[in-house]
Design an enzyme around this catalytic site. Structure first.
Site, PDB file in Angstrom:
ATOM      1  N   HIS A 128       0.866  -1.180   0.000  1.00  0.00           N
ATOM      2  CA  HIS A 128       0.000   0.000   0.000  1.00  0.00           C
ATOM      3  C   HIS A 128       0.902   1.230   0.000  1.00  0.00           C
ATOM      4  O   HIS A 128       1.671   1.443   0.934  1.00  0.00           O
ATOM      5  CB  HIS A 128      -0.923   0.017   1.221  1.00  0.00           C
ATOM      6  N   CYS A 129       0.805   2.029  -1.048  1.00  0.00           N
ATOM      7  CA  CYS A 129       1.695   3.183  -1.216  1.00  0.00           C
ATOM      8  C   CYS A 129       1.005   4.461  -0.745  1.00  0.00           C
ATOM      9  O   CYS A 129      -0.032   4.842  -1.296  1.00  0.00           O
ATOM     10  CB  CYS A 129       2.101   3.324  -2.680  1.00  0.00           C
ATOM     11  N   PRO A 130       1.551   5.150   0.263  1.00  0.00           N
ATOM     12  CA  PRO A 130       0.903   6.381   0.728  1.00  0.00           C
ATOM     13  C   PRO A 130       1.002   7.527  -0.275  1.00  0.00           C
ATOM     14  O   PRO A 130       0.205   8.449  -0.226  1.00  0.00           O
ATOM     15  CB  PRO A 130       1.678   6.709   2.014  1.00  0.00           C
ATOM     16  N   ASN A 133      -1.852   6.965  -2.240  1.00  0.00           N
ATOM     17  CA  ASN A 133      -2.967   6.681  -1.342  1.00  0.00           C
ATOM     18  C   ASN A 133      -3.810   5.520  -1.880  1.00  0.00           C
ATOM     19  O   ASN A 133      -5.045   5.562  -1.869  1.00  0.00           O
ATOM     20  CB  ASN A 133      -3.847   7.919  -1.146  1.00  0.00           C
ATOM     21  N   ASN A 134      -3.116   4.502  -2.357  1.00  0.00           N
ATOM     22  CA  ASN A 134      -3.779   3.326  -2.901  1.00  0.00           C
ATOM     23  C   ASN A 134      -2.774   2.178  -2.906  1.00  0.00           C
ATOM     24  O   ASN A 134      -1.582   2.393  -2.679  1.00  0.00           O
ATOM     25  CB  ASN A 134      -4.286   3.594  -4.323  1.00  0.00           C
TER      26      ASN A 134
END
Length: 413
Positions: A128-130, A133-134
């Site tokens: 999950h990549c901040p 945001n997905n």
């Protein structure tokens, strides 16, 4: 017209809320600052538009910005692809090889994992990549990787513009003394003079943008190489940890078997084509995957079930050998640890020498797990969970692990 409507629809505009997060705000801010300052510096002070080279340079800057934003928004709004709610395999007997997700009320398809942030089971979940945001997964892996490639290339071009702008504008303003270097920002002995003078504010903005461009090139460039490594092996970061625990399980019990990762097709080119295609749509449906010869469609999920049933390999026990403050990017733990800090909102946990950690997953230089607390005065808290550097801990010797294993497991060893 249908394509246009699908572009602006964004799942009834609900996906636009992903922009209201610190990750996209910072990422888009960096893109906006570097692009805007590069265009202004280029047009006003370095390479005017009335020249052929200046026009080509300006078009290239616009082209970088468009391609970066296209792949960024594609990765964010298209998303990784989610396992349909209530999904189950066509052959009901295959469900015995799969884990069941109580939240999604569905079986977890091969290579899928449940994301607590997205609150859905993600197809071929990598992380999950901040910054978007997905999740990064099946559908957006190519767009995400292209963004990681284009962003450093665009920043390198912008950094060149920043450096040349400051050099050409300050070259005749520098006065060298015996022990000092002075810059006269009041006027430039330059012909012809620019329409807008290159003042102190322009110099500060260009220098700040240069710092952002260099930092982005280094940080995002390293993430690109990490992603390419996983793509060429056709193995996500989660699957790498599953494979590591599988080898640990085989070694611990001294089993006469070899774990073969089923999705590595044996060729880097074949693995590459699983993500990047001419149509832009990844191969497959995200639920079933091509496998290498000699492997089973559910080889990895069967291994996950074995690890889930085995209390010892569900979490690997480590002893803390060096204190860790809980910093996000610790400078005193080595350059590689500093630059490979996990890009996630999950917390870091403080460590003190002599404590014990149960690691459940990890990366090359970082581990994620639980620190059990013995402090009875902390009500409602039985453990602390988060990331910590791998070089701060060492795996407990087999004797200590054997003491923790059930009697039946000791006999099978």
């Amino acid at each position: 017209m249908g394509t246009y409507c699908s572009v602006i629809k964004f799942e009834n505009l609900q996906e636009l809320k992903r922009l209201c997060h610190w990750g996209p705000i910072i990422a888009l801010g960096v893109i906006a600052i570097c692009s805007t300052v590069a265009m202004i510096d280029s047009v006003l002070w370095y390479w005017p538009l009335h020249t052929t080279g200046g026009s080509v340079n300006f078009i290239m800057l616009i082209n970088w910005t468009i391609m970066i934003l296209y792949n960024y928004f594609n990765a964010m709004f298209v998303g990784p692809g989610f396992v349909p709610l209530g999904w189950k395999p066509e052959n009901s007997q295959d469900s015995m090889y799969l884990q069941y997700c109580k939240v999604c009320q569905a079986y977890k398809a091969p290579r899928s994992h449940h994301c607590r942030k997205c609150n859905r089971c993600v197809m071929k979940m990598d992380h999950h990549c901040p910054w978007i945001n997905n999740c990064c997964g099946y559908q957006n892996h190519a767009s995400f990787t292209l963004f990681l490639l284009l962003a450093p290339l665009g920043c390198i071009h912008a950094a060149f513009i920043f450096i040349m702008t400051m050099y050409t504008q300050l070259y005749n303003r520098l006065s060298f003394g015996w022990n000092t270097v002075r810059i006269d920002m009041s006027a430039a002995r330059r012909d012809p003079l620019p329409i807008v003078p290159f003042g102190l504010a322009a110099f500060a903005a260009t220098l700040f943008a240069l710092g952002l461009a260099i930092g982005t090139t280094i940080a995002v460039g390293m993430l690109f190489f990490i992603q390419m490594k996983t793509i060429l092996r056709n193995k996500t970061s989660i699957e790498s940890w599953i494979e590591e625990k599988a080898k640990d399980r085989i070694q611990y019990y001294q089993l006469d078997e070899v774990f073969v990762f089923p999705y590595d097709l044996g060729s880097r080119w074949k693995n590459f084509k699983q993500v990047f295609t001419w149509s832009g749509v990844p191969e497959g449906d995200g639920l079933e995957w091509p496998i290498r010869e000699g492997c089973h469609q559910y080889t990895l999920t069967i291994e996950q079930l074995k690890q889930k049933a085995d209390k010892r390999v569900r979490s690997v026990r480590y002893k803390v050998i060096e204190d860790y403050s809980g910093a996000c990017c610790p400078l005193n733990k080595g350059i590689k640890t500093f630059f490979t800090s996990p890009c996630t909102e999950e917390p870091r946990i403080r460590l003190k020498k002599g404590e014990f950690i149960l690691a459940t997953r990890g990366l090359r230089y970082w581990l994620y797990g639980d620190k059990l607390l013995d402090d009875s005065f902390i009500e409602g808290v039985s453990r602390m969970r988060g990331w910590f550097p791998r070089n701060c801990v060492e795996k407990c010797p087999c004797d200590a692990e054997t003491d923790q294993a059930p009697e039946g497991e000791k006999k099978n060893r």
